[in-house]
Design a protein around this motif. Structure first.
Motif, PDB file in Angstrom:
ATOM      1  N   ARG A  36       8.591  34.146  -8.681  1.00  0.00           N
ATOM      2  CA  ARG A  36       9.024  35.487  -9.055  1.00  0.00           C
ATOM      3  C   ARG A  36       8.186  35.906 -10.250  1.00  0.00           C
ATOM      4  O   ARG A  36       8.062  35.156 -11.210  1.00  0.00           O
ATOM      5  N   CYS A  37       7.667  37.082 -10.227  1.00  0.00           N
ATOM      6  CA  CYS A  37       6.807  37.575 -11.301  1.00  0.00           C
ATOM      7  C   CYS A  37       7.437  38.783 -11.950  1.00  0.00           C
ATOM      8  O   CYS A  37       7.885  39.690 -11.254  1.00  0.00           O
ATOM      9  N   ASP A  38       7.456  38.795 -13.275  1.00  0.00           N
ATOM     10  CA  ASP A  38       8.011  39.938 -13.995  1.00  0.00           C
ATOM     11  C   ASP A  38       7.034  40.381 -15.070  1.00  0.00           C
ATOM     12  O   ASP A  38       7.019  39.830 -16.158  1.00  0.00           O
ATOM     13  N   PRO A  39       6.149  41.343 -14.743  1.00  0.00           N
ATOM     14  CA  PRO A  39       5.188  41.821 -15.730  1.00  0.00           C
ATOM     15  C   PRO A  39       5.857  42.687 -16.787  1.00  0.00           C
ATOM     16  O   PRO A  39       6.664  43.542 -16.460  1.00  0.00           O
ATOM     17  N   LYS A  40       5.489  42.488 -18.038  1.00  0.00           N
ATOM     18  CA  LYS A  40       6.048  43.262 -19.139  1.00  0.00           C
ATOM     19  C   LYS A  40       4.925  43.841 -19.987  1.00  0.00           C
ATOM     20  O   LYS A  40       3.960  43.162 -20.286  1.00  0.00           O
ATOM     21  N   GLY A  41       5.091  45.060 -20.451  1.00  0.00           N
ATOM     22  CA  GLY A  41       4.139  45.558 -21.429  1.00  0.00           C
ATOM     23  C   GLY A  41       3.803  47.027 -21.247  1.00  0.00           C
ATOM     24  O   GLY A  41       3.974  47.599 -20.185  1.00  0.00           O
ATOM     25  N   ARG A  42       3.328  47.614 -22.324  1.00  0.00           N
ATOM     26  CA  ARG A  42       3.010  49.033 -22.326  1.00  0.00           C
ATOM     27  C   ARG A  42       1.868  49.358 -21.379  1.00  0.00           C
ATOM     28  O   ARG A  42       1.814  50.427 -20.798  1.00  0.00           O
ATOM     29  N   HIS A  43       0.925  48.435 -21.212  1.00  0.00           N
ATOM     30  CA  HIS A  43      -0.262  48.729 -20.415  1.00  0.00           C
ATOM     31  C   HIS A  43      -0.247  48.012 -19.066  1.00  0.00           C
ATOM     32  O   HIS A  43      -1.270  47.868 -18.429  1.00  0.00           O
ATOM     33  N   TRP A  44       0.939  47.531 -18.654  1.00  0.00           N
ATOM     34  CA  TRP A  44       1.032  46.918 -17.328  1.00  0.00           C
ATOM     35  C   TRP A  44       1.401  48.026 -16.361  1.00  0.00           C
ATOM     36  O   TRP A  44       2.539  48.436 -16.254  1.00  0.00           O
ATOM     37  N   PRO A  73      20.873  46.957 -14.114  1.00  0.00           N
ATOM     38  CA  PRO A  73      20.702  45.510 -14.304  1.00  0.00           C
ATOM     39  C   PRO A  73      21.268  44.688 -13.148  1.00  0.00           C
ATOM     40  O   PRO A  73      20.640  43.722 -12.709  1.00  0.00           O
ATOM     41  N   GLN A  74      22.437  45.065 -12.641  1.00  0.00           N
ATOM     42  CA  GLN A  74      23.040  44.300 -11.549  1.00  0.00           C
ATOM     43  C   GLN A  74      22.205  44.384 -10.278  1.00  0.00           C
ATOM     44  O   GLN A  74      22.079  43.394  -9.535  1.00  0.00           O
ATOM     45  N   GLU A  75      21.626  45.553 -10.011  1.00  0.00           N
ATOM     46  CA  GLU A  75      20.765  45.688  -8.838  1.00  0.00           C
ATOM     47  C   GLU A  75      19.535  44.796  -8.952  1.00  0.00           C
ATOM     48  O   GLU A  75      19.077  44.221  -7.964  1.00  0.00           O
ATOM     49  N   ILE A  76      18.980  44.666 -10.164  1.00  0.00           N
ATOM     50  CA  ILE A  76      17.832  43.779 -10.374  1.00  0.00           C
ATOM     51  C   ILE A  76      18.226  42.331 -10.121  1.00  0.00           C
ATOM     52  O   ILE A  76      17.522  41.590  -9.415  1.00  0.00           O
ATOM     53  N   LEU A  77      19.344  41.903 -10.689  1.00  0.00           N
ATOM     54  CA  LEU A  77      19.806  40.524 -10.516  1.00  0.00           C
ATOM     55  C   LEU A  77      20.128  40.230  -9.056  1.00  0.00           C
ATOM     56  O   LEU A  77      19.772  39.156  -8.537  1.00  0.00           O
ATOM     57  N   ASP A  78      20.775  41.156  -8.385  1.00  0.00           N
ATOM     58  CA  ASP A  78      21.126  40.951  -6.979  1.00  0.00           C
ATOM     59  C   ASP A  78      19.880  40.852  -6.115  1.00  0.00           C
ATOM     60  O   ASP A  78      19.783  39.973  -5.238  1.00  0.00           O
ATOM     61  N   ALA A  79      18.912  41.741  -6.346  1.00  0.00           N
ATOM     62  CA  ALA A  79      17.687  41.733  -5.542  1.00  0.00           C
ATOM     63  C   ALA A  79      16.898  40.446  -5.760  1.00  0.00           C
ATOM     64  O   ALA A  79      16.353  39.868  -4.814  1.00  0.00           O
ATOM     65  N   ALA A  80      16.832  39.985  -7.011  1.00  0.00           N
ATOM     66  CA  ALA A  80      16.109  38.748  -7.309  1.00  0.00           C
ATOM     67  C   ALA A  80      16.754  37.560  -6.604  1.00  0.00           C
ATOM     68  O   ALA A  80      16.056  36.656  -6.113  1.00  0.00           O
ATOM     69  N   ALA A  81      18.085  37.548  -6.535  1.00  0.00           N
ATOM     70  CA  ALA A  81      18.790  36.452  -5.870  1.00  0.00           C
ATOM     71  C   ALA A  81      18.620  36.515  -4.353  1.00  0.00           C
ATOM     72  O   ALA A  81      18.377  35.494  -3.697  1.00  0.00           O
ATOM     73  N   ILE A  82      18.713  37.703  -3.784  1.00  0.00           N
ATOM     74  CA  ILE A  82      18.616  37.860  -2.331  1.00  0.00           C
ATOM     75  C   ILE A  82      17.241  37.452  -1.816  1.00  0.00           C
ATOM     76  O   ILE A  82      17.113  36.822  -0.764  1.00  0.00           O
ATOM     77  N   HIS A  83      16.202  37.791  -2.574  1.00  0.00           N
ATOM     78  CA  HIS A  83      14.830  37.535  -2.111  1.00  0.00           C
ATOM     79  C   HIS A  83      14.267  36.225  -2.661  1.00  0.00           C
ATOM     80  O   HIS A  83      13.057  36.013  -2.674  1.00  0.00           O
ATOM     81  N   LEU A 130      14.333  39.599 -17.442  1.00  0.00           N
ATOM     82  CA  LEU A 130      14.077  38.335 -18.131  1.00  0.00           C
ATOM     83  C   LEU A 130      15.077  37.271 -17.713  1.00  0.00           C
ATOM     84  O   LEU A 130      14.720  36.098 -17.545  1.00  0.00           O
ATOM     85  N   PHE A 131      16.328  37.646 -17.533  1.00  0.00           N
ATOM     86  CA  PHE A 131      17.360  36.684 -17.145  1.00  0.00           C
ATOM     87  C   PHE A 131      17.044  36.081 -15.777  1.00  0.00           C
ATOM     88  O   PHE A 131      17.290  34.897 -15.541  1.00  0.00           O
ATOM     89  N   ALA A 132      16.478  36.893 -14.874  1.00  0.00           N
ATOM     90  CA  ALA A 132      16.195  36.431 -13.515  1.00  0.00           C
ATOM     91  C   ALA A 132      14.898  35.641 -13.409  1.00  0.00           C
ATOM     92  O   ALA A 132      14.632  35.024 -12.379  1.00  0.00           O
ATOM     93  N   ALA A 133      14.090  35.638 -14.463  1.00  0.00           N
ATOM     94  CA  ALA A 133      12.720  35.132 -14.371  1.00  0.00           C
ATOM     95  C   ALA A 133      12.610  33.648 -14.686  1.00  0.00           C
ATOM     96  O   ALA A 133      13.484  33.067 -15.301  1.00  0.00           O
ATOM     97  N   ASP A 134      11.501  33.086 -14.247  1.00  0.00           N
ATOM     98  CA  ASP A 134      11.129  31.732 -14.658  1.00  0.00           C
ATOM     99  C   ASP A 134       9.859  31.741 -15.488  1.00  0.00           C
ATOM    100  O   ASP A 134       9.584  30.779 -16.199  1.00  0.00           O
ATOM    101  N   ILE A 135       9.065  32.785 -15.370  1.00  0.00           N
ATOM    102  CA  ILE A 135       7.905  32.938 -16.235  1.00  0.00           C
ATOM    103  C   ILE A 135       7.612  34.432 -16.406  1.00  0.00           C
ATOM    104  O   ILE A 135       7.757  35.201 -15.461  1.00  0.00           O
ATOM    105  N   VAL A 136       7.256  34.815 -17.608  1.00  0.00           N
ATOM    106  CA  VAL A 136       7.019  36.227 -17.923  1.00  0.00           C
ATOM    107  C   VAL A 136       5.534  36.450 -18.182  1.00  0.00           C
ATOM    108  O   VAL A 136       4.930  35.750 -18.997  1.00  0.00           O
ATOM    109  N   VAL A 137       4.978  37.429 -17.486  1.00  0.00           N
ATOM    110  CA  VAL A 137       3.591  37.825 -17.704  1.00  0.00           C
ATOM    111  C   VAL A 137       3.583  38.965 -18.720  1.00  0.00           C
ATOM    112  O   VAL A 137       4.175  40.010 -18.477  1.00  0.00           O
ATOM    113  N   VAL A 138       2.928  38.738 -19.855  1.00  0.00           N
ATOM    114  CA  VAL A 138       2.876  39.748 -20.910  1.00  0.00           C
ATOM    115  C   VAL A 138       1.443  40.260 -21.032  1.00  0.00           C
ATOM    116  O   VAL A 138       0.588  39.594 -21.616  1.00  0.00           O
ATOM    117  N   PRO A 139       1.126  41.419 -20.444  1.00  0.00           N
ATOM    118  CA  PRO A 139      -0.226  41.956 -20.535  1.00  0.00           C
ATOM    119  C   PRO A 139      -0.520  42.442 -21.951  1.00  0.00           C
ATOM    120  O   PRO A 139       0.359  42.975 -22.625  1.00  0.00           O
TER     121      PRO A 139
END
Length: 240
Positions: free
Chosen positions: A19-27, A82-92, A115-124
């Protein structure tokens, strides 16, 4: 952000579920799209979870369909709470899958859910003071809050994005580079340069859909994907 969930996925190789969760102003749309492009090219099923009000990933998904370039293994979920994000991450959370969770790189509940659903965070990171400050804020403040809330480690990696030849040589950027290096968060070996091929993704393309793909863009994007995998695997090994 890459993630491997243990427990119900115990026994699988770390790269069987990402699971990938990109974070940042320029991502932006092209940044998330190149990771999705590589994952799809390598045979993963990819789910895009768009929790950003701007819906950039959703727009890319729609443009892919309009251009006839949308791969069958690509799915899209628009998650505005937030709940929709958590649910989607779990379903997929499936085998041989990559989930890209896109939320705004600012303080809000969707960010913390990602962040709660992630295992690694990509910070551009783009070499501008505001961007470097925002990146440090993610790694030093919001990730520790997520770790405390969920009770397990959350590795992160900096990715230098939209780089130019000038960025690599400018003395004026030395202090910003020093700040990033001193933070202690791993920095991806492969850098994303400011290429036309990445901007073309915004017109409904993947890295591989043009008649003649940009070999340099493909090489650095595939290298970055490997950097993220390696960082995640090492963090998982160290936490064991």
């Amino acid at each position: 952000m890459l993630t491997w969930k243990q427990g119900d996925n115990a026994g699988r190789r770390p790269h069987d579920h990402l699971r990938c969760d990109p974070k940042g102003r320029h991502w932006q749309i092209d940044d998330a799209a190149h990771l999705a492009s590589v994952a799809l090219h390598r045979g993963y099923s990819v789910t895009l979870i768009d929790g950003d009000r701007r819906q950039n990933m959703n727009r890319w998904f729609q443009m892919l369909g309009e251009a006839g370039n949308r791969p069958d293994r690509l799915q899209m979920v628009s998650a505005m709470t937030p709940q929709e994000i958590l649910d989607a991450a779990a379903i997929h959370n499936g085998e041989r899958s990559v989930v890209l969770i896109d939320t705004e790189g600012t303080t809000n509940d969707n960010l913390m859910a990602g962040l709660f659903a992630a295992d690694i965070v990509v910070v551009p990171v783009y070499f501008a003071l505001d961007d470097v400050t925002a990146a440090i804020q993610i790694t030093d403040h919001y990730i520790p809050l997520a770790v405390e809330s969920r009770g397990r480690p959350l590795p992160a990696i900096f990715v230098l994005t939209k780089q130019t030849i000038i960025d690599g040589r400018a003395r004026a950027l030395t202090e910003l580079r020093a700040i990033i290096q001193a933070n202690g968060t791993p920095i991806a070996e492969h850098v994303l340069h400011n290429r036309v091929a990445y901007r073309d993704l915004q017109t409904g393309q993947t890295l591989y859909s043009s008649e003649v793909p940009d070999a340099k863009a493909v090489a650095e994007s595939e290298g970055l994907f490997d950097d993220l995998l390696q960082t995640f695997i090492e963090a998982t090994r160290n936490a064991a």
